[in-house]
Design a protein around this motif. Sequence first.
Motif, PDB file in Angstrom:
ATOM      1  N   SER A   1       0.818  -1.220   0.000  1.00  0.00           N
ATOM      2  CA  SER A   1       0.000   0.000   0.000  1.00  0.00           C
ATOM      3  C   SER A   1       0.846   1.262   0.000  1.00  0.00           C
ATOM      4  O   SER A   1       0.298   2.367  -0.024  1.00  0.00           O
ATOM      5  N   ASP A   2       2.171   1.120   0.059  1.00  0.00           N
ATOM      6  CA  ASP A   2       3.060   2.284   0.134  1.00  0.00           C
ATOM      7  C   ASP A   2       2.672   3.198   1.296  1.00  0.00           C
ATOM      8  O   ASP A   2       2.670   4.429   1.174  1.00  0.00           O
ATOM      9  N   ALA A   3       2.321   2.579   2.427  1.00  0.00           N
ATOM     10  CA  ALA A   3       1.915   3.348   3.601  1.00  0.00           C
ATOM     11  C   ALA A   3       3.075   4.196   4.123  1.00  0.00           C
ATOM     12  O   ALA A   3       4.228   3.759   4.119  1.00  0.00           O
ATOM     13  N   LYS A   4       2.759   5.397   4.553  1.00  0.00           N
ATOM     14  CA  LYS A   4       3.776   6.271   5.115  1.00  0.00           C
ATOM     15  C   LYS A   4       4.165   5.802   6.513  1.00  0.00           C
ATOM     16  O   LYS A   4       3.332   5.296   7.266  1.00  0.00           O
ATOM     17  N   VAL A   5       5.421   5.982   6.835  1.00  0.00           N
ATOM     18  CA  VAL A   5       5.921   5.585   8.153  1.00  0.00           C
ATOM     19  C   VAL A   5       5.411   6.571   9.202  1.00  0.00           C
ATOM     20  O   VAL A   5       5.626   7.780   9.094  1.00  0.00           O
ATOM     21  N   THR A   6       4.715   6.060  10.204  1.00  0.00           N
ATOM     22  CA  THR A   6       4.220   6.891  11.311  1.00  0.00           C
ATOM     23  C   THR A   6       4.621   6.248  12.630  1.00  0.00           C
ATOM     24  O   THR A   6       4.915   5.039  12.686  1.00  0.00           O
ATOM     25  N   ASP A   7       4.618   7.032  13.690  1.00  0.00           N
ATOM     26  CA  ASP A   7       4.958   6.503  15.011  1.00  0.00           C
ATOM     27  C   ASP A   7       4.001   5.386  15.420  1.00  0.00           C
ATOM     28  O   ASP A   7       4.405   4.391  16.034  1.00  0.00           O
ATOM     29  N   GLU A   8       2.721   5.547  15.071  1.00  0.00           N
ATOM     30  CA  GLU A   8       1.725   4.544  15.457  1.00  0.00           C
ATOM     31  C   GLU A   8       2.013   3.205  14.788  1.00  0.00           C
ATOM     32  O   GLU A   8       1.968   2.156  15.439  1.00  0.00           O
ATOM     33  N   LEU A   9       2.331   3.232  13.495  1.00  0.00           N
ATOM     34  CA  LEU A   9       2.649   1.986  12.796  1.00  0.00           C
ATOM     35  C   LEU A   9       3.929   1.353  13.338  1.00  0.00           C
ATOM     36  O   LEU A   9       4.008   0.131  13.499  1.00  0.00           O
ATOM     37  N   LEU A  10       4.927   2.173  13.635  1.00  0.00           N
ATOM     38  CA  LEU A  10       6.169   1.644  14.193  1.00  0.00           C
ATOM     39  C   LEU A  10       5.927   1.005  15.558  1.00  0.00           C
ATOM     40  O   LEU A  10       6.492  -0.049  15.876  1.00  0.00           O
ATOM     41  N   GLU A  11       5.078   1.635  16.360  1.00  0.00           N
ATOM     42  CA  GLU A  11       4.753   1.074  17.678  1.00  0.00           C
ATOM     43  C   GLU A  11       3.998  -0.239  17.549  1.00  0.00           C
ATOM     44  O   GLU A  11       4.193  -1.174  18.336  1.00  0.00           O
TER      45      GLU A  11
END
Length: 341
Positions: free
Chosen positions: A110-120
């Motif tokens: 999906s080419d999702a952008k890197v966010t703090d929530e996804l990293l967590e």
Amino acid sequence: MGRSPMGIPGMENGVFRSPSPLPGPGREGLPGPCPGSAAHHSQGPVNPGWVYPTPASLSPGLDLCRYMSQGKHIEARELMYSGALLFFSHSQQNSAADLSMLVLESLEKSDAKVTDELLENLAKVFSLMDPNSPERVAFVSRALKWSSGGSGKLGHPKLHQLLAITLWKEQNYCESRYHFLHSTDGEGCANMLVEYSASRGYRSEVDMFVAQAVLQFLCLKNKSSASVVFTTYTQKHPSIQKGPPFVQPLLNFIWFLLLAVEGGKLTVFTVLCEQYQPSLKRDPMYNEYLDRIGQLFFGVPPKQTSSYGGLLGNLLNSLMGSGEEEEAEDGQEDSSPIELD
């Protein structure tokens, strides 16, 4: 992101099955993965012991299939992530790992952008995986690659920090140190090193734990974290008397080195390294790190085959080299990074 329980009680070998015991009456299984998926093709023959689903229990599985077919990656990812957490809570490691990898696949496609929530979320999944499982190694490798955003770097610093904290809690100090080095959390790294040194190291090596970390941070061009890890470690380690100056010569060298890096004067750096050679000989890698630091912060050319050796030889080569040689060397500045274990 908002999540609600999927109601998935358990799955084995790609087939959802009600674990025993489960609270509450009427809990039934869910269908297997979407037709055409890898998990679907790996599914074995029907087992008479499986609990067959009711129409109501089909909803989450059908939702996942519909989301995937419609390209609704966020909704599908939330559903898979919730399912993975549920499987982990029921010790269904294999099924949880499968869904975790599907979460990563969704992020990649999906080419999702890197966010703090996804990293967590990724770090949470990592923390729940069996530390000895091969799936965990594969998961963290792909997660770091995705988090780099195609930049070719070694992963997002925030994800490295979260992984380091998890490994620290597991007392896997060596791997924790590696991930701290690729984060920007110098204070966390120092606190971990204090514990590592106190529980696993010799008293005579308390200075070497922090010296290696500072030199490696500098090799990664992270002056700020190098300074923080040194200050925090020397202040908090119970076996180090307050300084500077310190009782241990190696700590004094690191303190002077950090000051020299800020000043950027090559002569100061060269004399400092020559004066502290007895301490630097305690680890054969120290001079390798310092050669790299000299290139990054003081304009020292990369090592060359010549009659001159060591840091003094590099200084002489830089003074005697031609303009053409210097230009070529500048282009090679980042061509041979030190391997950090």
